[in-house]
Write a protein that holds these residues in place. Structure first.
Motif, short mmCIF file in Angstrom:
data_model
loop_
_atom_site.label_atom_id
_atom_site.label_comp_id
_atom_site.label_asym_id
_atom_site.label_seq_id
_atom_site.Cartn_x
_atom_site.Cartn_y
_atom_site.Cartn_z
N LYS A 306 -43.02 74.21 -19.43
CA LYS A 306 -42.35 72.92 -19.22
C LYS A 306 -42.16 72.71 -17.71
CE LYS A 306 -41.38 72.19 -23.64
NZ LYS A 306 -41.54 73.52 -24.22
N GLY A 307 -41.98 71.47 -17.33
CA GLY A 307 -41.67 71.18 -15.93
C GLY A 307 -40.27 71.66 -15.60
N VAL A 308 -40.05 72.07 -14.37
CA VAL A 308 -38.71 72.51 -13.94
C VAL A 308 -38.44 71.95 -12.55
CG1 VAL A 308 -38.41 74.66 -15.22
CG2 VAL A 308 -39.77 74.65 -13.14
N MET A 309 -37.17 71.85 -12.20
CA MET A 309 -36.86 71.37 -10.86
C MET A 309 -35.85 72.32 -10.19
SD MET A 309 -36.02 67.55 -9.79
CE MET A 309 -34.30 67.52 -9.52
N HIS A 310 -36.06 72.51 -8.89
CA HIS A 310 -35.19 73.47 -8.20
C HIS A 310 -34.83 73.01 -6.81
CE1 HIS A 310 -35.72 76.30 -11.28
NE2 HIS A 310 -37.02 76.15 -11.21
N ARG A 311 -33.70 73.57 -6.35
CA ARG A 311 -33.30 73.35 -4.98
C ARG A 311 -34.26 74.12 -4.08
NH1 ARG A 311 -27.69 74.25 -2.20
NH2 ARG A 311 -28.16 76.44 -2.51
N ASN A 312 -34.65 73.50 -3.02
CA ASN A 312 -35.66 74.06 -2.14
C ASN A 312 -35.04 74.18 -0.74
OD1 ASN A 312 -38.04 74.43 -0.71
ND2 ASN A 312 -39.19 73.08 -2.06
N LEU A 313 -34.80 75.40 -0.31
CA LEU A 313 -34.08 75.61 0.95
C LEU A 313 -35.02 75.66 2.15
CD1 LEU A 313 -31.72 78.59 0.12
CD2 LEU A 313 -31.15 76.16 0.18
N TYR A 314 -34.55 75.21 3.27
CA TYR A 314 -35.29 75.38 4.52
C TYR A 314 -34.32 75.19 5.67
CZ TYR A 314 -35.33 70.24 4.72
OH TYR A 314 -34.97 68.92 4.75
N VAL A 315 -34.74 75.59 6.86
CA VAL A 315 -33.86 75.41 8.01
C VAL A 315 -34.33 74.19 8.81
CG1 VAL A 315 -33.27 77.86 8.17
CG2 VAL A 315 -35.16 76.95 9.55
N CYS A 316 -33.42 73.64 9.57
CA CYS A 316 -33.78 72.53 10.46
C CYS A 316 -34.44 73.17 11.69
CB CYS A 316 -32.54 71.74 10.83
SG CYS A 316 -32.93 70.36 11.92
N ALA A 317 -35.76 73.41 11.56
CA ALA A 317 -36.47 74.24 12.54
C ALA A 317 -36.22 73.84 14.00
CB ALA A 317 -37.96 74.22 12.22
N PRO A 318 -36.30 72.54 14.37
CA PRO A 318 -36.15 72.24 15.81
C PRO A 318 -34.79 72.65 16.37
CG PRO A 318 -36.38 70.22 14.49
CD PRO A 318 -36.63 71.37 13.57
#
Ligand code: FAD
Length: 443
Positions: A306-318
């Motif tokens: 089934k399709g799933v949705m998740h929180r996707n983390l990243y940093v504000c690189a600049p």
């Protein structure tokens, strides 16, 4: 005990471990699966693809093709495994999901100076380390990452990312579907057409279907390139027909384009599994079956994922990174981030940031100056984007022509223009490797 510890055996971690091993370092590659699994990973395999099995276009007339060519030139194990596990998908490079990850796991585990350690790491090691825990990083490691990123003030970000469902091809009603790639370029996709009435009923059901709950404190921030299908539908009754259900260039057996069409793409080498292209979703699982079975060819479809949705983390690189993927807040020369958490988007972009982190780490450990990858290359452009993008509204970035320095001359034809970027990128990469022969570890 190891020269370098790489945390996370995903696309970036595997790429980094492989490259460091090639440079002669001993590497501990820590992977928490199978002991602990992210909400999207299903197996214990390294380099598992969590959603689509497509790695994007593979010609010199596409920006994704430039990145692929550079990764191949640099001996990327992710590309090698992708090439060996290719399945038909028109002009895209799609892979047998399991074969790809199994091959990659074998390649990395068989290197004598890589030790794969199967356990969750809950704090950042004090020795040389590459953090590649991916966009689904959780718990104590997420807190540790937040701390090195400098806390709350727009430095530690997230959006929602979703995966599409997969069906078995045997359960698709082929009397109501037909094969064909867009604009007659092959037979790789299975197309499931809808009439106007069927489409309108489907749209109604989709926009009113029940969604999986999210944590209350999380606002739904989506990434425009990967919106859930129900979210696209909510923007207007016809938006799907200009997006994932676009019928243009997909005439049916009677030679006419249908009102709308859902495309299925092969997901495994044997061709038994197919995913619904662009149908990433956050609907409740029962609702997915109810609504997607309104597509006539999928009336009796068996949904194996089934399709799933998740929180996707990243940093504000600049704001957070120093231009070489090191978090400024850590005040360390030997701590690098890699993969999607650096602020790039996509499987190969993530792998590419694993490769770059390893290249930089290798230089630190050998006491060499950190190299400056030419901005004409896809790798250099991604790094430059992470360094120089506007921090306000920073979103993860796919490789695209907009991040390369423009060509000196104007070329109208898009394909010819891209081919020119392609040639320039590979020439720049060759020149870079001639100047830095110690970084040419391919082969
Ligand atoms: P990952 O591949 O996620 O690897 C991280 C690894 O670290 C995992 O194996 C995990 O188990 C391990 N790990 C995590 N924490 C720890 C810890 N504390 N200790 C030890 N191990 C740990 N990109 C695309 O190009 N196409 C798509 O269709 C696509 N769909 C996506 C769908 C979802 C739901 C998400 C979240 C992302 C999607 N992406 C997609 C984006 C991105 O390309 C992938 O997430 C990609 O796998 C990122 O590579 P990575 O190496 O940074 O992280």
């Amino acid at each position: 005990r190891f020269d370098v510890e790489v945390i996370g055996g995903g696309l970036a971690g595997v790429e980094a471990a492989f490259r460091l091993a090639r440079m002669g370092f001993s590497v501990g590659l820590y992977e928490m699966r199978p002991e602990r699994r992210s909400p999207a990973h299903r197996t214990h395999l390294l380099g598992e693809l969590v959603c689509s099995n497509s790695l994007g276009a593979d010609q010199e007339t596409s920006p994704a093709g430039i990145l692929k060519a550079e990764l191949r030139r640099l001996g990327s194990p992710v590309m090698a495994s992708a090439d060996r596990n290719r399945v038909p998908a028109g002009r895209a490079l799609a892979v047998d999901r399991e074969g790809f990850a199994r091959d990659l796991t074998d390649m990395v585990s068989s290197l004598p100076n890589v030790t794969v350690v199967r356990r969750e790491v809950t704090s950042i090691p004090t020795g040389p380390c590459i953090l590649a825990t991916g966009p689904l990083t959780e718990g104590e490691m997420a807190e540790a990452l937040r701390a090195v990123a400098g806390g709350e003030d727009g430095r530690f970000l997230y959006f929602y990312d979703a995966a599409s469902p997969i069906v078995t091809i045997d359960s698709v009603d082929m009397s109501r579907a037909y094969r064909g790639s867009r604009y007659g370029q092959g037979e790789d996709y299975v197309n499931c057409p809808l009439t106007r009435e069927e489409y309108l009923a489907f749209w109604e059901a989709l926009v009113s279907a029940r969604q999986a709950p999210r944590h209350q404190f999380e606002e739904p921030r989506f990434f425009e390139g990967c919106l859930p299908v129900e979210e696209i539908a909510r923007r207007g009754v016809d938006t799907l027909r200009f997006g994932p259900m676009r019928p243009v260039g997909l005439p049916g057996p009677d030679g006419r384009e249908p009102y709308a069409v859902v495309q299925l793409r092969q997901d495994d080498r044997e061709g038994r599994l197919y995913n619904l292209v662009g149908f990433q979703t956050n609907l409740l699982w029962g609702e997915q079956e109810r609504v997607f079975r309104m597509i006539p060819a999928l009336r009796d479809a068996e949904f194996v994922r089934k399709g799933v949705m998740h929180r996707n983390l990243y940093v504000c690189a600049p704001k957070v990174l120093d231009g070489y993927l090191r978090p400024l807040g850590a005040h360390r020369r030997d701590l690098f981030l890699a993969g999607q958490i650096t602020g790039v988007e996509g499987y190969l972009e993530s792998a590419a940031m694993g490769l770059c982190a390893a290249m930089f780490m290798g230089c630190v450990l050998k006491g060499l100056e950190l190299p400056h990858l030419p901005p004409e290359t896809a790798l250099g452009s991604l790094l430059r984007h992470l360094r120089e993008a506007r921090p306000e509204g920073f979103q993860p970035m796919n490789v695209n022509l907009g991040i390369f320095p423009p060509l000196e001359e104007r070329i109208r034809d898009r394909r010819e223009r891209c081919a020119r970027y392609f040639r320039r990128a590979l020439e720049a990469l060759e020149a870079f490797l001639r100047e830095n022969p110690h970084l040419d570890t391919a082969g």
